[in-house]
Design a protein around this motif. Sequence first.
Motif, mmCIF file in Angstrom:
data_model
loop_
_atom_site.group_PDB
_atom_site.id
_atom_site.type_symbol
_atom_site.label_atom_id
_atom_site.label_comp_id
_atom_site.label_asym_id
_atom_site.label_seq_id
_atom_site.Cartn_x
_atom_site.Cartn_y
_atom_site.Cartn_z
ATOM 1 N N GLY A 75 7.906 4.076 -1.614
ATOM 2 C CA GLY A 75 8.418 4.650 -0.372
ATOM 3 C C GLY A 75 9.926 4.597 -0.276
ATOM 4 O O GLY A 75 10.562 5.548 0.201
ATOM 5 N N GLU A 76 10.512 3.512 -0.716
ATOM 6 C CA GLU A 76 11.961 3.389 -0.724
ATOM 7 C C GLU A 76 12.591 4.486 -1.588
ATOM 8 O O GLU A 76 13.574 5.118 -1.213
ATOM 9 C CB GLU A 76 12.353 2.010 -1.256
ATOM 10 N N GLY A 77 11.987 4.719 -2.748
ATOM 11 C CA GLY A 77 12.472 5.790 -3.611
ATOM 12 C C GLY A 77 12.358 7.154 -2.953
ATOM 13 O O GLY A 77 13.243 8.007 -3.096
ATOM 14 N N LEU A 78 11.271 7.392 -2.232
ATOM 15 C CA LEU A 78 11.110 8.649 -1.515
ATOM 16 C C LEU A 78 12.224 8.843 -0.494
ATOM 17 O O LEU A 78 12.839 9.918 -0.412
ATOM 18 C CB LEU A 78 9.754 8.693 -0.810
ATOM 19 N N VAL A 79 12.470 7.821 0.304
ATOM 20 C CA VAL A 79 13.503 7.919 1.332
ATOM 21 C C VAL A 79 14.859 8.220 0.700
ATOM 22 O O VAL A 79 15.597 9.112 1.152
ATOM 23 C CB VAL A 79 13.564 6.622 2.169
ATOM 24 N N GLU A 80 15.214 7.507 -0.340
ATOM 25 C CA GLU A 80 16.501 7.710 -1.001
ATOM 26 C C GLU A 80 16.648 9.133 -1.524
ATOM 27 O O GLU A 80 17.690 9.780 -1.333
ATOM 28 C CB GLU A 80 16.659 6.707 -2.141
ATOM 29 N N HIS A 81 15.626 9.623 -2.183
ATOM 30 C CA HIS A 81 15.717 10.952 -2.792
ATOM 31 C C HIS A 81 15.735 12.070 -1.753
ATOM 32 O O HIS A 81 16.482 13.051 -1.902
ATOM 33 C CB HIS A 81 14.567 11.159 -3.785
ATOM 34 N N PHE A 82 14.945 11.952 -0.710
ATOM 35 C CA PHE A 82 14.957 12.995 0.311
ATOM 36 C C PHE A 82 16.274 12.992 1.087
ATOM 37 O O PHE A 82 16.797 14.066 1.431
ATOM 38 C CB PHE A 82 13.758 12.846 1.248
ATOM 39 N N CYS A 83 16.820 11.820 1.331
ATOM 40 C CA CYS A 83 18.126 11.758 1.997
ATOM 41 C C CYS A 83 19.209 12.375 1.121
ATOM 42 O O CYS A 83 20.101 13.075 1.619
ATOM 43 C CB CYS A 83 18.482 10.310 2.330
ATOM 44 N N ALA A 84 19.137 12.163 -0.176
ATOM 45 C CA ALA A 84 20.113 12.737 -1.097
ATOM 46 C C ALA A 84 20.038 14.262 -1.111
ATOM 47 O O ALA A 84 21.031 14.930 -1.431
ATOM 48 C CB ALA A 84 19.907 12.187 -2.501
ATOM 49 N N CYS B 150 -2.290 15.885 -3.173
ATOM 50 C CA CYS B 150 -2.441 14.455 -3.401
ATOM 51 C C CYS B 150 -1.589 14.040 -4.601
ATOM 52 O O CYS B 150 -1.723 14.600 -5.688
ATOM 53 C CB CYS B 150 -3.907 14.107 -3.664
ATOM 54 N N MET B 151 -0.710 13.087 -4.385
ATOM 55 C CA MET B 151 0.073 12.489 -5.459
ATOM 56 C C MET B 151 -0.676 11.270 -5.994
ATOM 57 O O MET B 151 -1.115 10.412 -5.220
ATOM 58 C CB MET B 151 1.444 12.053 -4.934
ATOM 59 N N MET B 152 -0.835 11.190 -7.306
ATOM 60 C CA MET B 152 -1.571 10.071 -7.911
ATOM 61 C C MET B 152 -0.683 9.365 -8.933
ATOM 62 O O MET B 152 -0.608 9.771 -10.095
ATOM 63 C CB MET B 152 -2.857 10.593 -8.558
ATOM 64 N N PRO B 153 0.008 8.313 -8.506
ATOM 65 C CA PRO B 153 0.877 7.584 -9.430
ATOM 66 C C PRO B 153 0.079 6.699 -10.384
ATOM 67 O O PRO B 153 -1.041 6.252 -10.092
ATOM 68 C CB PRO B 153 1.740 6.710 -8.503
ATOM 69 N N GLY B 154 0.688 6.438 -11.538
ATOM 70 C CA GLY B 154 0.190 5.416 -12.448
ATOM 71 C C GLY B 154 0.776 4.067 -12.067
ATOM 72 O O GLY B 154 0.990 3.784 -10.886
ATOM 73 N N TRP B 155 1.035 3.245 -13.082
ATOM 74 C CA TRP B 155 1.576 1.909 -12.818
ATOM 75 C C TRP B 155 3.090 2.010 -12.689
ATOM 76 O O TRP B 155 3.808 2.146 -13.674
ATOM 77 C CB TRP B 155 1.177 0.949 -13.940
ATOM 78 N N ILE B 156 3.566 1.930 -11.451
ATOM 79 C CA ILE B 156 4.979 2.110 -11.151
ATOM 80 C C ILE B 156 5.670 0.748 -11.093
ATOM 81 O O ILE B 156 5.177 -0.183 -10.449
ATOM 82 C CB ILE B 156 5.166 2.844 -9.808
ATOM 83 N N MET B 157 6.804 0.659 -11.739
ATOM 84 C CA MET B 157 7.513 -0.619 -11.834
ATOM 85 C C MET B 157 8.335 -0.890 -10.571
ATOM 86 O O MET B 157 9.572 -0.871 -10.565
ATOM 87 C CB MET B 157 8.415 -0.616 -13.068
ATOM 88 N N THR B 158 7.633 -1.141 -9.481
ATOM 89 C CA THR B 158 8.300 -1.590 -8.264
ATOM 90 C C THR B 158 8.569 -3.087 -8.377
ATOM 91 O O THR B 158 8.009 -3.778 -9.230
ATOM 92 C CB THR B 158 7.425 -1.337 -7.034
ATOM 93 N N GLU B 159 9.417 -3.574 -7.504
ATOM 94 C CA GLU B 159 9.727 -5.009 -7.516
ATOM 95 C C GLU B 159 8.457 -5.840 -7.333
ATOM 96 O O GLU B 159 8.263 -6.863 -8.002
ATOM 97 C CB GLU B 159 10.727 -5.327 -6.404
ATOM 98 N N MET C 194 8.688 14.290 -8.208
ATOM 99 C CA MET C 194 7.528 15.163 -8.013
ATOM 100 C C MET C 194 7.321 15.449 -6.527
ATOM 101 O O MET C 194 6.985 16.584 -6.130
ATOM 102 C CB MET C 194 6.272 14.537 -8.605
ATOM 103 N N ALA C 195 7.516 14.452 -5.682
ATOM 104 C CA ALA C 195 7.335 14.632 -4.245
ATOM 105 C C ALA C 195 8.340 15.636 -3.685
ATOM 106 O O ALA C 195 8.006 16.423 -2.779
ATOM 107 C CB ALA C 195 7.464 13.296 -3.524
ATOM 108 N N LEU C 196 9.561 15.627 -4.186
ATOM 109 C CA LEU C 196 10.546 16.609 -3.745
ATOM 110 C C LEU C 196 10.045 18.026 -4.004
ATOM 111 O O LEU C 196 10.146 18.910 -3.140
ATOM 112 C CB LEU C 196 11.870 16.398 -4.479
#
Length: 259
Positions: free
Chosen positions: A29-38, A193-202, A235-237
């Motif tokens: 979600g943090e990544g989504l916010v950053e990219h959409f704001c950009a 529907c977005m289907m992520p794999g194993w995402i390297m979040t903190e 991809m969400a963008l």
Amino acid sequence: MKGDIENGAVYASLKGRVTFITGGASGIGEGLVEHFCAQGARVTFVDIAADAGQALVERIKAKGHAAPRFIRCDLKQIEQLRGAIEETVKRDGPIRALLSNAGNDDRHRSEDVTVEYWDDRMAVNLRHQFFAAQAVRPHMRDAGGGSIVNFGSITWLVGDGDCPAYVTAKASITGLTRALAREFGPERIRVNCMMPGWIMTERQVKLWLTPEGEKQIADRQCLPDRLYPADIARMALFLAADDSRMCSSQNFIVDGGWV
């Protein structure tokens, strides 16, 4: 290679687009916010983690991107969610992009699941996605259309055995997406529907990226690189932009070739 926001694609239709993101304070979600704001979108995001949400707003401001608005919201409380959506519409106008990202993949065994825990997992991972779509629908319809991106997971495709309630909820999101896409489509509202794999979040790295986990990634992914929130955001963008105007009722998998 994590990639950076500045070198990614620019979607002209996202500039000024009112966008609502759930679970935006951390992780994907943090990544989504950053990219959409950009992209210059008018972003509102909700999360239960108030400190993390406010910190993200300040970081984005410091980068000189369009500043998002944060509203603290417990998504298990549907009236809070509805209130945040209506507040966003009153402030910015009709929501044209909804990204229902929030979820929790805590591990559990079937023998330990109570009725109360099961209901809680459905509330955390599934229920709010339906009610968010229900709430934004009239605004998207009156504005001439919009894009809803529900966030599922590849866990149900691979049959992960260490979180059955989570896997069930994520499988249900695919069904929900197809049903809403059919119902909302005549109003030019796209639902994917977005289907992520194993995402390297903190969180993932801290809790589960063990040597065994590293080996699993090496064995299962076709591509050798690690997945990061930016890979999902890009991809969400596309799915929120007019470039994907004829994409609906589909699963978009970003998993490095895991499934």
